[in-house]
Design a protein around this motif. Sequence first.
Motif, short mmCIF file in Angstrom:
data_model
loop_
_atom_site.label_atom_id
_atom_site.label_comp_id
_atom_site.label_asym_id
_atom_site.label_seq_id
_atom_site.Cartn_x
_atom_site.Cartn_y
_atom_site.Cartn_z
N UNK A 71 0.85 -1.20 0.00
CA UNK A 71 0.00 0.00 0.00
C UNK A 71 0.88 1.25 0.00
N UNK A 72 1.86 1.25 0.87
CA UNK A 72 2.79 2.39 0.95
C UNK A 72 3.53 2.56 -0.37
N UNK A 73 3.96 1.44 -0.97
CA UNK A 73 4.73 1.50 -2.22
C UNK A 73 3.89 2.07 -3.36
N UNK A 74 2.60 1.71 -3.44
CA UNK A 74 1.74 2.26 -4.48
C UNK A 74 1.58 3.77 -4.27
N UNK A 75 1.39 4.19 -3.03
CA UNK A 75 1.27 5.63 -2.75
C UNK A 75 2.55 6.37 -3.14
N UNK A 76 3.69 5.77 -2.86
CA UNK A 76 4.96 6.38 -3.26
C UNK A 76 5.04 6.53 -4.78
N UNK A 77 4.59 5.49 -5.50
CA UNK A 77 4.59 5.55 -6.96
C UNK A 77 3.67 6.66 -7.46
N UNK A 78 2.48 6.74 -6.91
CA UNK A 78 1.54 7.77 -7.34
C UNK A 78 2.08 9.17 -7.06
N UNK A 79 2.69 9.34 -5.90
CA UNK A 79 3.26 10.64 -5.56
C UNK A 79 4.35 11.05 -6.53
N UNK A 80 5.12 10.06 -7.01
CA UNK A 80 6.23 10.34 -7.92
C UNK A 80 5.75 10.56 -9.35
N UNK A 81 4.70 9.83 -9.77
CA UNK A 81 4.30 9.84 -11.17
C UNK A 81 3.35 10.98 -11.54
N UNK A 82 2.48 11.39 -10.63
CA UNK A 82 1.49 12.41 -10.96
C UNK A 82 2.18 13.76 -11.18
N UNK A 83 1.55 14.66 -11.94
CA UNK A 83 2.20 15.92 -12.30
C UNK A 83 2.59 16.77 -11.09
N UNK A 84 3.71 17.45 -11.21
CA UNK A 84 4.18 18.37 -10.17
C UNK A 84 5.25 17.76 -9.29
N UNK A 85 6.17 18.61 -8.84
CA UNK A 85 7.25 18.13 -7.97
C UNK A 85 7.05 18.57 -6.53
N UNK A 86 5.83 19.01 -6.18
CA UNK A 86 5.54 19.43 -4.81
C UNK A 86 5.37 18.19 -3.92
N UNK A 87 5.33 18.42 -2.62
CA UNK A 87 5.13 17.32 -1.69
C UNK A 87 3.70 16.81 -1.81
N UNK A 88 3.56 15.49 -1.90
CA UNK A 88 2.24 14.89 -2.12
C UNK A 88 1.97 13.78 -1.11
N UNK A 89 0.69 13.45 -1.01
CA UNK A 89 0.23 12.29 -0.26
C UNK A 89 -0.81 11.58 -1.13
N UNK A 90 -1.04 10.29 -0.86
CA UNK A 90 -2.04 9.51 -1.59
C UNK A 90 -2.87 8.69 -0.62
N UNK A 91 -4.06 8.34 -1.06
CA UNK A 91 -4.93 7.41 -0.35
C UNK A 91 -5.55 6.49 -1.39
N UNK A 92 -5.74 5.20 -1.04
CA UNK A 92 -6.19 4.20 -1.99
C UNK A 92 -7.62 3.76 -1.69
#
Length: 427
Positions: free
Chosen positions: A86-107
């Motif tokens: 779960x954490x790894x998918x969120x890390x992937x989404x944070x890296x792949x989605x547009x923008x280089x700002x700090x991000x978080x994800x929820x699944x």
Amino acid sequence: MASSEELHKRRAAAVARGIGSVVSSYVDHASGAMLTDVDGREWIDFASGIAVTSVGNSAPRVVEAVQRQVERFTHTCFMVAPYESYVAVCEMLNALTPGDHEKRSALFNSGAEAVENAVKIARHATGRPAIIAFDHAYHGRTNLTMALTAKNMPYKHRFGPFAPEVYRVPASYPFRDALPGTEAAARAIDLIEKQVGADNVAAVLVEPIQGEGGFVVPADGFLPAVAAWARGTGAVFIADEIQTGFCRTGTWFASEHEGVVPDLVTTAKGIAGGLPLAGVTGRADLMDAVHVGGLGGTYGGNPIACAAALASIETMRELDLCAAARWVGATVLPWLHDLAGRHPLIGDVRGRGAMLAIEIVVPGSSTPDPAATAAISAACHRGGLLTLTCGTYGNVLRFLPPLVIDEPTLYRALNILQAALQGAEAG
């Protein structure tokens, strides 16, 4: 093994009538861009489960990852006993989605669930109630997402009342409004400011390319102008990338084509190679504004789906499926434009990458022709090509081949389409 005819009889006695299907054949197995039904008939898949199996059906890495995960454990609920994938998918989404700002994800589980949670996050973070949606939009079938969806039949008819504080404004539809993108945006913004009030808007929700509404690609400048207005007024700009995401349009996300950086991005469909998974990714300050326990769900980020997602993304990177989608577009769009020059029932050709469409009209006009559209699609099915229709007027043929489709299969599909168009014009 039961035949399709036998299964159809069983279905009629067991499955609710409200669940429809595009074809009456029943799939036995699938691989890559090909489906085989229980009667042994092969189909070229130009639907991809509605943009889901972008890495191909039963992609090897996905199959292996799912098998490994099933053997380890099938479910704990991340909210009870968390796990690394779960954490790894969120890390992937944070890296792949547009923008280089700090991000978080929820699944979550589905696209509609992702949209609902993006709206929840935007309202919580801004303290505002109003959500702006667009003409021709499709965002799901739950109560809130039906309110956000534009088309009545079959999605909303007699299912109301719907969630309040949803306001609809015109989208950019170049074939039908012929407006430059900035003018189309100004038209929408003017209505928002007059009828809703900028200070009341929690979020502006938009598909970078509209999906079910007709694969409508907005005119250049529309998305940047709407995003800039949202940013300037404190509203959250949400990009619904559920159908457009994960290499489908030739970039990881369709927002990238015009350099738009959304505040929140919703994802699903192509993320996990056919398994149910969805996400909301965005600015850390927005995502973290919600109190602990305010987001979640029993199955959201299931470990099997997360394993499939990691394998799918690895496949996309290894095979460079963004480039593959661009190749599909570069191959198919000239073919479609050539067909349009010879078949006057094609009013418009549009799309990006491997998200392409033709709009069918009464020749010599822009009047939608849903009957001809249905006939062409049915002829494609008889020829062994699985296609989908869409559009507010039911007059758009959309093409969503798996991004792993090979050149001979792609040209076979186009020849079937050409024959279907010729047959429709012949009567």
